[in-house]
Design an enzyme around this catalytic site. Structure first.
Site, PDB file in Angstrom:
ATOM      1  N   HIS A   1      -7.286  -4.749  10.407  1.00 50.21           N
ATOM      2  CA  HIS A   1      -7.030  -4.545   8.974  1.00 50.21           C
ATOM      3  C   HIS A   1      -5.745  -5.233   8.543  1.00 50.21           C
ATOM      4  O   HIS A   1      -4.850  -5.470   9.352  1.00 50.21           O
ATOM      5  CB  HIS A   1      -7.044  -3.059   8.596  1.00 50.21           C
ATOM      6  CG  HIS A   1      -5.856  -2.253   9.019  1.00 50.21           C
ATOM      7  ND1 HIS A   1      -5.947  -0.915   9.333  1.00 50.21           N
ATOM      8  CD2 HIS A   1      -4.544  -2.568   9.163  1.00 50.21           C
ATOM      9  CE1 HIS A   1      -4.745  -0.458   9.658  1.00 50.21           C
ATOM     10  NE2 HIS A   1      -3.884  -1.436   9.558  1.00 50.21           N
TER      11      HIS A   1
ATOM     12  N   GLU B   1      -9.669  -1.947   5.428  1.00 50.01           N
ATOM     13  CA  GLU B   1     -10.304  -1.654   6.710  1.00 50.01           C
ATOM     14  C   GLU B   1     -11.526  -2.555   6.918  1.00 50.01           C
ATOM     15  O   GLU B   1     -12.021  -3.161   5.958  1.00 50.01           O
ATOM     16  CB  GLU B   1     -10.726  -0.176   6.731  1.00 50.01           C
ATOM     17  CG  GLU B   1      -9.570   0.812   6.549  1.00 50.01           C
ATOM     18  CD  GLU B   1      -8.721   1.005   7.808  1.00 50.01           C
ATOM     19  OE1 GLU B   1      -8.688   0.112   8.671  1.00 50.01           O
ATOM     20  OE2 GLU B   1      -8.092   2.073   7.915  1.00 50.01           O
TER      21      GLU B   1
ATOM     22  N   ASP C   1       0.818  -1.216   0.000  1.00 49.32           N
ATOM     23  CA  ASP C   1       0.000   0.000   0.000  1.00 49.32           C
ATOM     24  C   ASP C   1       0.851   1.265   0.000  1.00 49.32           C
ATOM     25  O   ASP C   1       2.060   1.216   0.224  1.00 49.32           O
ATOM     26  CB  ASP C   1      -0.981  -0.019   1.188  1.00 49.32           C
ATOM     27  CG  ASP C   1      -0.328  -0.459   2.497  1.00 49.32           C
ATOM     28  OD1 ASP C   1       0.909  -0.499   2.576  1.00 49.32           O
ATOM     29  OD2 ASP C   1      -1.065  -0.767   3.452  1.00 49.32           O
TER      30      ASP C   1
ATOM     31  N   ASN D   1      -7.338  -2.720  14.468  1.00 48.87           N
ATOM     32  CA  ASN D   1      -8.760  -2.976  14.163  1.00 48.87           C
ATOM     33  C   ASN D   1      -8.943  -4.190  13.247  1.00 48.87           C
ATOM     34  O   ASN D   1     -10.017  -4.405  12.707  1.00 48.87           O
ATOM     35  CB  ASN D   1      -9.399  -1.725  13.527  1.00 48.87           C
ATOM     36  CG  ASN D   1      -8.785  -1.362  12.171  1.00 48.87           C
ATOM     37  OD1 ASN D   1      -7.855  -2.011  11.713  1.00 48.87           O
ATOM     38  ND2 ASN D   1      -9.311  -0.336  11.540  1.00 48.87           N
TER      39      ASN D   1
HETATM   40  P1  PGA Z   1       2.307  -1.478  12.516  1.00 43.50           P
HETATM   41  O1  PGA Z   1       1.103  -1.432  11.508  1.00 43.50           O
HETATM   42  O2  PGA Z   1       3.260  -2.521  12.013  1.00 43.50           O
HETATM   43  O3  PGA Z   1       2.925  -0.093  12.455  1.00 43.50           O
HETATM   44  O4  PGA Z   1       1.761  -1.821  13.855  1.00 43.50           O
HETATM   45  C1  PGA Z   1       0.502  -2.626  11.130  1.00 43.50           C
HETATM   46  C2  PGA Z   1      -0.676  -2.342  10.230  1.00 43.50           C
HETATM   47  O5  PGA Z   1      -1.358  -1.321  10.433  1.00 43.50           O
HETATM   48  O6  PGA Z   1      -0.911  -3.146   9.322  1.00 43.50           O
END
Ligand code: PGA
Length: 240
Positions: free
Chosen positions: A137, A142, A67, A135
């Site tokens: 995702h 999302e 992404d 959450n």
């Molecule tokens: P993070 O993010 O590795 O910074 O915890 C993970 C994500 O949001 O997929």
């Protein structure tokens, strides 16, 4: 899902590196699916240290990132293309022309999604690295995202904007939209390795591993993948 629980972030990163090293040793021209965020940085550090010590070569490897923020490109140090160069690509022998990510500044976002989907259709990912959001995702898919989704533009949720604001000068600077591979792109990988650490991921990890397979918890789709391994630390595994 194969679940491996380790003591801490360092052990998670080392275990993940063993799997990465096996993948690129077995297949010199492996196609890697890579992720940004805090979670995979330790894995990338292991890859760099091993490479600098004469270990694995990435000269024939191709990489696809999940992404990118809309509106950001390499000229912004908050962009994911910048992150990947800073945290991995500039320190190993991967060829930059073999690295792929959505162009956050594409003039025609729909055409950019189509371009990325076409590339993914031509290149099956051998090993996909994933983090998980608090959450549930994966990438920027999302809660509520269709399991059939392919690369698309998303409106980031308030939860994700808040989580990611720690990396920006202020929450107002966090882009509100992003490009992301869809869930069906991610599921097309031959092997998936999910990494999770910290207590703030415990609920999402529970939903991913033990919860109902539902679009409300995007990571729960991984229960349907034939070769998915989760490596998580004890804090992230605390509800399992
Ligand atoms: P993070 O993010 O590795 O910074 O915890 C993970 C994500 O949001 O997929």
């Amino acid at each position: 899902m194969n679940v491996i629980i380790v003591k801490n972030y360092d052990e998670m990163s080392k275990k993940a590196f063993e799997i990465m090293k096996a993948a690129v040793t077995e297949k010199k021209d492996a196609v890697l699916g890579l992720a940004t965020g805090s979670t995979p940085i330790g894995l990338y550090k292991e890859m760099i240290a091993d490479h600098k010590a004469g270990g694995a070569s990435y000269a024939d490897v191709k990489a696809f990132n999940l992404d990118e923020y809309m509106g950001l490109d390499y000229s912004s140090d908050q962009s994911y293309v910048y992150f990947m160069r800073e945290n991995l690509f500039d320190h190993i022998d991967i060829k930059l022309e073999n690295t792929n990510i959505e162009n956050g500044k594409a003039a025609d976002p729909e055409a950019e999604c189509a371009r990325y989907n076409a590339l993914l259709a031509e290149n099956t990912v051998d090993l996909q690295i994933l983090g998980i959001g608090s959450n549930g995702h994966i990438a920027f898919n999302e809660p509520g995202t269709s399991f059939d989704s392919v690369t698309h533009v998303v409106d980031l949720t308030e939860n994700t904007i808040k989580d990611n604001s720690r990396l920006f000068a202020s929450i107002d600077e966090v882009p509100r939209k992003a490009f992301t591979m869809g869930l069906s792109n991610i599921m097309a990988a031959k092997k998936i390795l999910v990494l999770a650490n910290g207590a703030n991921k415990a609920k999402a990890v529970y939903g991913m591993v033990r919860g109902e397979v539902t679009e409300n918890v995007p990571a729960s789709i991984l229960q349907n993948h034939a070769d998915c391994t989760l490596i998580c630390d004890e804090a992230a595994a605390s509800l399992l």
